[in-house]
Design an enzyme around this catalytic site. Sequence first.
Site, short mmCIF file in Angstrom:
data_model
loop_
_atom_site.label_atom_id
_atom_site.label_comp_id
_atom_site.label_asym_id
_atom_site.label_seq_id
_atom_site.Cartn_x
_atom_site.Cartn_y
_atom_site.Cartn_z
N TYR A 68 37.38 40.74 36.01
CA TYR A 68 38.32 41.94 36.59
C TYR A 68 39.04 41.81 37.82
O TYR A 68 40.71 42.35 38.28
CB TYR A 68 37.33 43.16 36.55
N LYS A 75 42.85 41.62 39.07
CA LYS A 75 43.15 42.44 40.32
C LYS A 75 44.15 41.92 41.49
O LYS A 75 45.01 42.55 42.18
CB LYS A 75 42.40 43.88 40.84
#
Length: 261
Positions: free
Chosen positions: A150, A154
């Site tokens: 994740y 990002k």
Amino acid sequence: MEIHAKTVLLTGSTGGIGLEISKALAAAGARLILTGRNLDRLNALKKNLVGEGHLAIAVDVASEDGVDKLVALAQTNQVDVLINNAGVNHLATHEQTSSGEITRMMTVNLCAPMILCSRLIPVLQNRTEAMIINVGSIMGSIGMAGSATYCASKFGLRGFTESLRRELADSNIRVVYFAPRMTSTAINSEQMVAMSQALGTAVDSPENVAEQLVSVIAKPGCIEQYLGWPEKLFVRINGLLPRVVDRALKKQLPTVLSYAR
């Protein structure tokens, strides 16, 4: 930008943050193109929004067919603002994260926004003024145990947004990176919620996040927005003194691993 009467394409419209962004934008007078994978939920949202002329389309932004449909709709409806909000998350140590989960997170969180931007830039360039808002995360600036993929997605989105902003600096398109901290939405699993409570992590409401995003649109010079204190401070410290943050986060590691494994 004055959002009233502008047409906004919002991905992930029925998610926790997306739902509240939809409501806030509609209340401000925007016309919305709502996207997500569940048409019933999209139609229910559209029905309850302020204003008229909103559209709903069920697509998977991670698929080529889904992107083609969104681009066609954006061209027909002369989109002024693209908000890349769709995202997925998964709490697990990296060794326990499957190749499928890695691929899905990177595709939805990073590749899909990049592809949509590429395809929609010609559409946005035809407007008097236009915007791209990529919804990232505080974890796009601070790598966290239990969320390696994740964070990678990002971090990538943040770097892409910065590069695209500079590439379009002489155009009519303003490019913004918007980074919430932990937000109370369904994207967070029960384990993630429990871990956050155990760590004493501050959690924002999706309504507050949506309000902040809409306020960014009205700020001409705003190119990035990080939400939360002391998270904004940690972003700065991590950029300058990452070892200091390493030591601080190591103290949390046993707790994180107890939920991530």
